[in-house]
Design a protein around this motif. Structure first.
Motif, PDB file in Angstrom:
ATOM      1  N   LEU A 140     -15.924 -13.615   3.828  1.00 20.85           N
ATOM      2  CA  LEU A 140     -15.577 -12.746   4.591  1.00 20.85           C
ATOM      3  C   LEU A 140     -14.842 -11.543   3.770  1.00 20.85           C
ATOM      4  O   LEU A 140     -14.236 -11.711   2.673  1.00 20.85           O
ATOM      5  N   PHE A 141     -14.766 -10.417   4.400  1.00 19.37           N
ATOM      6  CA  PHE A 141     -14.252  -9.237   3.564  1.00 19.37           C
ATOM      7  C   PHE A 141     -13.746  -7.969   4.714  1.00 19.37           C
ATOM      8  O   PHE A 141     -14.200  -8.025   5.691  1.00 19.37           O
ATOM      9  N   ASN A 142     -12.441  -7.848   4.187  1.00 23.35           N
ATOM     10  CA  ASN A 142     -11.827  -6.746   5.174  1.00 23.35           C
ATOM     11  C   ASN A 142     -11.607  -5.369   4.216  1.00 23.35           C
ATOM     12  O   ASN A 142     -10.541  -5.217   3.673  1.00 23.35           O
ATOM     13  N   PRO A 143     -12.254  -4.338   4.579  1.00 23.96           N
ATOM     14  CA  PRO A 143     -12.046  -3.204   3.817  1.00 23.96           C
ATOM     15  C   PRO A 143     -11.162  -2.382   4.743  1.00 23.96           C
ATOM     16  O   PRO A 143     -11.224  -2.222   5.904  1.00 23.96           O
ATOM     17  N   ASN A 144     -10.029  -1.701   4.259  1.00 24.58           N
ATOM     18  CA  ASN A 144      -8.795  -1.651   5.181  1.00 24.58           C
ATOM     19  C   ASN A 144      -8.069  -0.256   4.279  1.00 24.58           C
ATOM     20  O   ASN A 144      -7.782  -0.277   3.384  1.00 24.58           O
ATOM     21  N   ASN A 145      -7.784   0.708   5.155  1.00 24.89           N
ATOM     22  CA  ASN A 145      -7.020   1.776   4.661  1.00 24.89           C
ATOM     23  C   ASN A 145      -6.137   2.391   5.827  1.00 24.89           C
ATOM     24  O   ASN A 145      -5.650   3.574   5.630  1.00 24.89           O
ATOM     25  N   GLY A 146      -5.636   1.475   6.554  1.00 23.87           N
ATOM     26  CA  GLY A 146      -4.595   1.863   7.411  1.00 23.87           C
ATOM     27  C   GLY A 146      -3.979   0.636   8.279  1.00 23.87           C
ATOM     28  O   GLY A 146      -4.208  -0.488   7.909  1.00 23.87           O
ATOM     29  N   GLU A 147      -3.220   1.084   9.358  1.00 25.04           N
ATOM     30  CA  GLU A 147      -2.695  -0.108   9.988  1.00 25.04           C
ATOM     31  C   GLU A 147      -3.855  -0.969  10.794  1.00 25.04           C
ATOM     32  O   GLU A 147      -3.379  -2.220  11.089  1.00 25.04           O
ATOM     33  N   PHE A 148      -4.882  -0.379  11.097  1.00 23.68           N
ATOM     34  CA  PHE A 148      -5.996  -1.095  11.902  1.00 23.68           C
ATOM     35  C   PHE A 148      -6.429  -2.196  10.783  1.00 23.68           C
ATOM     36  O   PHE A 148      -7.062  -1.815   9.804  1.00 23.68           O
ATOM     37  N   GLY A 149      -6.394  -3.439  11.275  1.00 20.43           N
ATOM     38  CA  GLY A 149      -6.837  -4.641  10.494  1.00 20.43           C
ATOM     39  C   GLY A 149      -5.997  -4.993   9.385  1.00 20.43           C
ATOM     40  O   GLY A 149      -6.569  -5.792   8.542  1.00 20.43           O
ATOM     41  N   SER A 150      -4.811  -4.373   8.965  1.00 21.31           N
ATOM     42  CA  SER A 150      -4.159  -4.691   7.961  1.00 21.31           C
ATOM     43  C   SER A 150      -3.504  -6.072   8.207  1.00 21.31           C
ATOM     44  O   SER A 150      -3.044  -6.536   9.255  1.00 21.31           O
ATOM     45  N   GLY A 151      -3.624  -6.911   7.190  1.00 21.31           N
ATOM     46  CA  GLY A 151      -3.341  -8.422   7.258  1.00 21.31           C
ATOM     47  C   GLY A 151      -4.623  -9.517   7.247  1.00 21.31           C
ATOM     48  O   GLY A 151      -4.215 -10.731   7.300  1.00 21.31           O
ATOM     49  N   ALA A 152      -5.504  -8.782   7.787  1.00 23.11           N
ATOM     50  CA  ALA A 152      -6.729  -9.682   8.195  1.00 23.11           C
ATOM     51  C   ALA A 152      -7.402 -10.164   6.958  1.00 23.11           C
ATOM     52  O   ALA A 152      -7.491  -9.494   5.744  1.00 23.11           O
ATOM     53  N   VAL A 153      -8.164 -11.272   6.713  1.00 24.34           N
ATOM     54  CA  VAL A 153      -8.730 -11.605   5.625  1.00 24.34           C
ATOM     55  C   VAL A 153     -10.277 -11.428   5.705  1.00 24.34           C
ATOM     56  O   VAL A 153     -11.148 -11.593   4.891  1.00 24.34           O
ATOM     57  N   GLY A 154     -10.833 -10.680   6.913  1.00 22.06           N
ATOM     58  CA  GLY A 154     -12.012 -10.368   6.996  1.00 22.06           C
ATOM     59  C   GLY A 154     -12.343  -9.622   8.222  1.00 22.06           C
ATOM     60  O   GLY A 154     -11.418  -9.648   8.970  1.00 22.06           O
ATOM     61  N   HIS A 155     -13.726  -8.979   8.440  1.00 18.52           N
ATOM     62  CA  HIS A 155     -13.907  -8.319   9.618  1.00 18.52           C
ATOM     63  C   HIS A 155     -15.337  -8.293   9.901  1.00 18.52           C
ATOM     64  O   HIS A 155     -15.828  -8.258   8.873  1.00 18.52           O
TER      65      HIS A 155
ATOM     66  N   ARG B  50       0.881  -1.073  -0.091  1.00 22.49           N
ATOM     67  CA  ARG B  50       0.117   0.069   0.222  1.00 22.49           C
ATOM     68  C   ARG B  50       0.887   1.383   0.091  1.00 22.49           C
ATOM     69  O   ARG B  50       0.470   2.213  -0.687  1.00 22.49           O
ATOM     70  N   ASP B  51       1.761   0.990   0.829  1.00 26.06           N
ATOM     71  CA  ASP B  51       2.751   2.307   1.044  1.00 26.06           C
ATOM     72  C   ASP B  51       3.479   2.916  -0.354  1.00 26.06           C
ATOM     73  O   ASP B  51       3.619   3.971  -0.620  1.00 26.06           O
ATOM     74  N   ARG B  52       4.005   1.674  -0.768  1.00 24.40           N
ATOM     75  CA  ARG B  52       4.970   2.060  -2.010  1.00 24.40           C
ATOM     76  C   ARG B  52       4.056   2.361  -3.137  1.00 24.40           C
ATOM     77  O   ARG B  52       4.666   3.474  -3.773  1.00 24.40           O
ATOM     78  N   PHE B  53       3.251   1.577  -3.373  1.00 21.29           N
ATOM     79  CA  PHE B  53       2.305   2.298  -4.688  1.00 21.29           C
ATOM     80  C   PHE B  53       1.278   3.360  -4.396  1.00 21.29           C
ATOM     81  O   PHE B  53       0.584   3.684  -5.282  1.00 21.29           O
ATOM     82  N   GLY B  54       1.131   3.788  -3.132  1.00 22.91           N
ATOM     83  CA  GLY B  54       0.158   4.775  -2.654  1.00 22.91           C
ATOM     84  C   GLY B  54      -1.252   4.498  -3.029  1.00 22.91           C
ATOM     85  O   GLY B  54      -2.206   5.207  -3.398  1.00 22.91           O
ATOM     86  N   ILE B  55      -1.670   3.254  -2.780  1.00 24.25           N
ATOM     87  CA  ILE B  55      -3.296   2.856  -2.797  1.00 24.25           C
ATOM     88  C   ILE B  55      -3.945   2.963  -1.693  1.00 24.25           C
ATOM     89  O   ILE B  55      -3.514   2.354  -0.535  1.00 24.25           O
TER      90      ILE B  55
END
Length: 623
Positions: A368-383, A347-352
């Motif tokens: 399952l689905f994990n919408p993620n835009n930061g450190e919180f929950g990064s790496g999870a396959v669902g929430h 995410r950080d390298r390509f600015g997504i």
């Protein structure tokens, strides 16, 4: 408004904000909306007798006939152009694949999506289990089929036709040419051929990736296909009374979606092509995935959404850094297979800004689905937050024996649900006659029965076994732990291959790690082994590597052996192969001399060869 009312309003606002941050209420309401929208669309398609997936495309073509639906090798294809073709399937990525898919659906027939990388036994097995009478072959895939053409035609009774970018005849089959197709005219077919489609009628046969053996053909029914597209689209475009939170993924007709995958794999077919038919967005399709040209294609085609599977994101990270890394319009990447060890780097390298990780399987009854835009929950396959988990109890994680792969049952005979952060097998509710009911593997009752478990928490309940070990944390994040069967036992302890691979993946010189357990003469359990690839231009200090993994892993989980590969062996869907590596073990007679082996000693990882193998066989080596 007086000061007292203002104070009450401010308190209420702050209170609601706290509750939302603590219990993720808006996330859960979003999922409730998605579930309700899915059920409504399924009811609507049933009521209108428009269950066949082809209707999703037809509606989009009617609404936006001149909108670009597909971009392939620089050429635009509008919805109107795609609708005019009547064609028949077995191909690599191309407009011909999509045209064939549409034509087969329009005829009311069933496509079987065969992995075009297969040859020999896996190819013949896939064709045999499909019970197909016709094979549509892309001429570019002829080399895989030609050695087996007589068996396909004579033994399996399958007629072969070629259809693709070239009309040149092949030695073993005739081409389906534009001239031949014109004999049938351009008059549109009646919808009578696809009316009456029911939710459990077979819509397509989609094959498993074959990471654990020969591919199995999963029945994908009309109810799943036709409602999955609007469900995924609703995940991507949920409407709120107020402004949506920043993590909501928004997709629209204006988006241009690039698919870094293969069409025979369902994540691309359903998450890419079918969603395009639902929303009217444009799909930018490549013939093959190329990490060196991927971002150039994104820039050239103004791509805004990226779909990934397997290790695609890792391969994009492996390219040399460039000043152009963030010079693109991609704001969303979603798919399946982004590992925790590279999630934030990618995410950080390509600015997504937004990543949407799905957990789903070819034949599963839920996702399952994990919408993620930061450190919180990064790496999870669902929430799933507290609200959604209390309202909808359609998934659970149970304790299983990692060696026997059987569920651990309490004295009352029922399964035991895992505690927070305790790995166990993910189960999905399998309701009879539900739209997503597991219909089994096509003509394979043994494999079907192994995926069903009954009497889980009460007598008569039925669940689908995913074969995946997951953990649920207190915040509601589902974290992938391992595949059932990949976890092995060493030194009386259970070793998670995914956990070890994640640690190895953070070592600077290692490009990719594939971890598995190998049997050794005179030893109980399996010793840990990691097949690794090295980043271009880098070298590994094996003594330093031993210190690195020993510091980060329990002693029993540290790989005993390393195997250096020139390139990682992958399936056609960019997943690592383990079976062949596990079967070869560490016996030098079974391993190519081009793959050096190292083993863990007091001096770090040292070369391992026939002499060292003989010491293990003789029982002299201490491991």
């Amino acid at each position: 408004m007086n000061s007292k009312n203002l104070s009450i309003a401010a308190s209420a606002l702050l209170g609601s904000m706290y509750l939302d941050s603590r219990f993720h209420i808006r996330r859960d309401l979003h999922q409730v909306y998605v579930s309700a929208h899915y059920n409504f669309m399924h009811w609507r398609f049933t009521h209108e007798d428009r269950m066949n997936l082809y209707f999703r495309f037809a509606d989009a073509a009617k609404k936006n006939p001149d909108k670009v639906s597909l971009v392939f090798q620089g050429r635009d294809y509008t919805f109107r152009e795609l609708e005019r073709h009547i064609v028949a399937i077995y191909m690599q990525n191309s407009p011909h694949f999509i045209l064939s898919w549409l034509a087969i659906m329009k005829l009311g027939a069933t496509p079987a999506f065969i992995n075009n990388n297969l040859t020999d036994i896996p190819l013949l097995h896939s064709l045999r289990t499909s019970t197909a009478h016709l094979l549509l072959l892309d001429p570019t895939c002829a080399a895989n089929v030609e050695p087996h053409a007589n068996k396909i035609k004579d033994d399996l009774g399958i007629e072969i036709w070629s259809y693709g970018a070239t009309d040149d005849p092949l030695p073993f089959c005739e081409p389906l040419t534009e001239r031949a197709l014109r004999m049938f005219g351009e008059e549109n077919l009646s919808e009578k051929m696809i009316k009456g489609t029911k939710q459990h009628d077979i819509a397509m046969l989609i094959y498993t990736s074959g990471t654990t053996g020969l591919p199995k053909s999963a029945l994908t029914c009309g109810g799943i296909c036709t409602a999955s597209a609007p469900m995924i689209a609703s995940i991507a475009s949920c409407h709120y009374i107020t402004a949506p939170p920043p993590w909501v993924i928004h997709a629209s007709v204006a988006d241009r979606v690039v698919c870094g995958s293969v069409l025979f794999y369902p994540i691309l077919g359903m998450l890419g092509i079918a969603v395009s038919w639902q929303t009217g967005c444009t799909v930018v399709l490549g013939e093959k995935f190329s990490n060196s040209h991927f971002w150039d294609e994104c820039r050239e085609n103004d791509v805004t959404v990226l779909i990934y599977i397997g290790e695609i994101c890792r391969y994009l990270l492996a390219t040399p850094p460039s000043p152009l890394d963030k010079q693109h319009k991609v704001r969303l990447a979603y798919g399946n297979g982004l590992r925790a060890d590279i999630w934030n780097q990618f995410r950080d390298r390509f600015g997504i800004r937004m990543i949407g990780e799905f957990y789903a399987s070819t034949e599963g009854t839920n996702s399952l689905f994990n919408p993620n835009n930061g450190e919180f929950g990064s790496g999870a396959v669902g929430h799933r937050g507290s609200l959604i988990r209390s309202l909808i109890k359609d998934v659970c994680i149970i304790r299983v024996d990692p060696i026997t792969e059987e569920p651990i049952r309490a004295p009352n005979g029922f399964c035991i649900e895992c505690e927070y952060n305790e790995p166990g097998e993910l189960l999905l509710v399998n309701k009879k006659d539900a739209p997503l009911e597991f219909q089994g593997y096509y003509k394979n009752s043994d494999a079907t029965n192994k995926k069903i478990i009954k009497n889980v928490f009460k007598k008569g309940d039925v669940y689908f076994r995913t074969g995946d070990l997951l953990k649920l944390d207190p915040e509601g994040h589902f974290i992938f732990a391992d595949r059932v069967g990949d976890t092995f036992r060493w030194k009386s302890e259970n070793v998670s291959t995914a956990e070890v691979a994640e640690v190895l993946g953070t070592y600077p010189a290692i490009q990719e790690a594939n971890v598995y357990g190998v049997e050794l003469p005179g030893h109980d359990g399996r010793a840990g082994m990691a097949a690794i690839t090295i980043k271009e231009g880098q070298k590994i200090d094996f003594k330093e590597l031993a210190k690195f993994v020993t510091a980060k892993l329990p002693r029993y989980a540290v790989p005993v052996f390393l195997r250096i590969l020139p390139a990682m062996e992958l399936t056609g869907t960019f997943k690592q192969r383990k079976v062949e590596l596990r079967n070869e073990g560490v016996d030098p007679e079974k391993i190519s001399e081009s793959d050096p082996i190292y083993w863990l000693t007091n001096d770090g990882y040292c070369p391992f060869g026939r002499q060292e193998w003989a010491s293990i066989v003789a029982g002299k080596a201490k491991l």
